[in-house]
Design a protein around this motif. Structure first.
Motif, short mmCIF file in Angstrom:
data_model
loop_
_atom_site.label_atom_id
_atom_site.label_comp_id
_atom_site.label_asym_id
_atom_site.label_seq_id
_atom_site.Cartn_x
_atom_site.Cartn_y
_atom_site.Cartn_z
N PRO A 130 0.84 -1.20 0.00
CA PRO A 130 0.00 0.00 0.00
C PRO A 130 0.88 1.25 0.00
CG PRO A 130 0.31 -0.72 2.24
CD PRO A 130 1.12 -1.67 1.38
N THR A 131 0.27 2.39 -0.20
CA THR A 131 0.96 3.64 0.16
C THR A 131 0.20 4.25 1.33
OG1 THR A 131 -0.32 5.05 -1.35
CG2 THR A 131 1.71 4.03 -2.22
N ASN A 154 -4.71 1.50 2.72
CA ASN A 154 -5.61 0.40 2.36
C ASN A 154 -5.05 -0.90 2.91
OD1 ASN A 154 -3.83 -0.85 0.24
ND2 ASN A 154 -4.08 1.20 -0.63
N TYR A 155 -5.77 -2.00 2.70
CA TYR A 155 -5.42 -3.29 3.33
C TYR A 155 -4.41 -4.13 2.54
CZ TYR A 155 -9.12 -2.65 6.77
OH TYR A 155 -9.90 -2.20 7.79
N SER A 156 -3.78 -3.55 1.52
CA SER A 156 -2.81 -4.35 0.75
C SER A 156 -1.73 -4.93 1.66
CB SER A 156 -2.15 -3.47 -0.32
OG SER A 156 -1.06 -4.16 -0.90
N SER A 157 -1.45 -6.23 1.50
CA SER A 157 -0.41 -6.89 2.29
C SER A 157 0.94 -6.85 1.59
CB SER A 157 -0.78 -8.35 2.52
OG SER A 157 -0.77 -9.05 1.28
N GLY A 158 0.94 -6.60 0.28
CA GLY A 158 2.18 -6.63 -0.50
C GLY A 158 2.57 -8.00 -0.98
N LYS A 159 1.81 -9.04 -0.58
CA LYS A 159 2.23 -10.42 -0.86
C LYS A 159 2.35 -10.72 -2.35
CE LYS A 159 0.50 -12.52 3.39
NZ LYS A 159 -0.68 -13.17 4.00
N MET A 160 1.41 -10.20 -3.15
CA MET A 160 1.46 -10.51 -4.58
C MET A 160 2.69 -9.90 -5.24
SD MET A 160 -0.22 -12.32 -6.75
CE MET A 160 0.98 -12.70 -8.00
N ALA A 180 2.36 -3.66 -9.04
CA ALA A 180 1.51 -4.51 -8.19
C ALA A 180 1.10 -3.78 -6.92
CB ALA A 180 2.26 -5.80 -7.83
N ALA A 181 1.52 -2.53 -6.77
CA ALA A 181 1.19 -1.78 -5.56
C ALA A 181 -0.27 -1.35 -5.57
CB ALA A 181 2.08 -0.54 -5.46
N ALA A 182 -0.84 -1.25 -4.38
CA ALA A 182 -2.16 -0.66 -4.20
C ALA A 182 -1.94 0.81 -3.86
CB ALA A 182 -2.93 -1.39 -3.11
N VAL A 183 -1.67 1.59 -4.89
CA VAL A 183 -1.36 3.00 -4.71
C VAL A 183 -2.63 3.75 -4.30
CG1 VAL A 183 -0.41 5.06 -5.82
CG2 VAL A 183 0.35 2.78 -6.57
N ALA A 184 -2.54 4.56 -3.26
CA ALA A 184 -3.71 5.36 -2.89
C ALA A 184 -4.04 6.30 -4.04
CB ALA A 184 -3.41 6.17 -1.62
N ASP A 185 -5.31 6.31 -4.46
CA ASP A 185 -5.70 7.14 -5.60
C ASP A 185 -5.68 8.63 -5.24
OD1 ASP A 185 -6.08 5.01 -7.38
OD2 ASP A 185 -8.08 4.63 -6.58
N ALA A 200 5.15 -2.84 -19.97
CA ALA A 200 4.39 -2.30 -18.83
C ALA A 200 3.29 -3.28 -18.46
CB ALA A 200 3.80 -0.94 -19.18
N ILE A 201 3.36 -3.78 -17.21
CA ILE A 201 2.42 -4.80 -16.74
C ILE A 201 1.68 -4.27 -15.52
CG2 ILE A 201 2.21 -7.24 -16.04
CD1 ILE A 201 3.87 -6.89 -18.64
N GLY A 202 0.37 -4.46 -15.49
CA GLY A 202 -0.40 -3.97 -14.35
C GLY A 202 -1.27 -5.03 -13.71
N PHE A 203 -1.81 -4.68 -12.58
CA PHE A 203 -2.82 -5.48 -11.91
C PHE A 203 -4.10 -4.66 -11.89
CE2 PHE A 203 0.79 -7.86 -10.53
CZ PHE A 203 0.31 -9.12 -10.23
N ALA A 204 -5.23 -5.32 -11.81
CA ALA A 204 -6.49 -4.61 -11.65
C ALA A 204 -7.32 -5.35 -10.62
CB ALA A 204 -7.25 -4.53 -12.97
#
Ligand code: CTP
Ligand code: CA
Length: 225
Positions: free
Chosen positions: A21-22, A34-40, A98-103, A145-149
């Motif tokens: 997360p950020t 947010n609740y991102s664990s970073g595991k992925m 793969a980060a859950a960047v705060a929007d 460039a690879i992303g997650f959604a």
């Protein structure tokens, strides 16, 4: 393992991965996150290093060990992460967001501690830069460039739209059902979507296995088969 490393098209490739997360400061003692664990993201970084890639992992605050052979750079806010990615990704071969960047972040973070006053209070937020889209926009033609959604409503079209809007080569789409897939758990059900619209649904896998399947798909993008 030795032969696998030298055989992989990812061997010696420079890969930048964002994970976790950020945190966006509200004041000196509070933040939005947010609740991102970073595991992925960590699983992707680890699996890439095992294939012989030179991996820089730009990580938000998480409770995880740094994978062996990975260079980890810790950041806190989306703006930190953006700056660090810009510094590291100019000469990379592959960027994986793969980060859950705060929007959004608070527009006017306060230095001290905000005192409570009225029954309600307003917190104004401003958009953060899109780190992945920023990379994709100004990259060289050979850089991937690879992303997650992460989508909560199971709609593949939204992931496809993100792939197009951010001009990605591949997006790993993840349905958040609050249980077996998504944040804080060790398993993931991903669907890989490529530029030409091909969708590859993966079974429910450990994040390590899901990371390896994602890297297999990236290897195919590189070798063209
Ligand atoms: N991402 C990023 N920088 C941001 C927001 C997102 O790099 N400021 C990246 C994420 O790491 C992920 C991808 O963009 O790889 C998609 O993130 P997601 O939150 O699913 O999509 P958004 O584009 O932020 O749209 P929304 O949250 O509104 O669905
Ligand atoms: Ca988002």
């Amino acid at each position: 393992l030795g032969t696998r490393i030298s055989d992989s098209p990812l061997a010696r490739k420079k890969i930048v991965v964002t994970a976790g997360p950020t945190r966006e400061n509200i004041d000196g003692v509070r933040f939005l996150s947010n609740y991102s664990s970073g595991k992925m993201g960590y699983a992707v970084a680890c699996a890439a290093a095992r294939r012989g890639a030179r991996v820089s992992l730009v990580s938000g605050p998480v409770q995880l060990e740094t994978p062996v052979g990975v260079e980890r750079i810790d950041v806190t806010t989306a703006l930190d992460m953006d700056q660090t990615v810009r510094r590291l990704s100019g000469d990379c071969d592959i960027f994986i967001g793969a980060a859950a960047v705060a929007d959004y972040r608070p527009t006017h973070p306060v230095a001290g501690k905000i005192k409570k006053h009225a029954e309600t209070m307003q917190l104004e937020l401003v958009r953060n830069p899109d780190i992945l889209a920023g990379f994709a926009q100004q990259r060289q033609p050979h850089q991937l460039a690879i992303g997650f959604a992460l989508e909560t409503d199971g709609n593949h079209d939204l992931a496809m739209q993100k792939l197009r809007a951010k001009q990605l080569d591949l997006i790993a789409y993840n349905t958040f059902d609050g249980h077996s897939s998504g944040f804080e758990v060790d398993t993931n059900r991903l669907t890989l979507i490529s530029r030409d619209g091909t969708q590859t649904p993966l079974p429910l896998l450990s994040k390590r296995d899901a990371a390896n399947r994602l890297l297999d798909a990236i290897e195919h993008l590189i070798t063209g088969n």
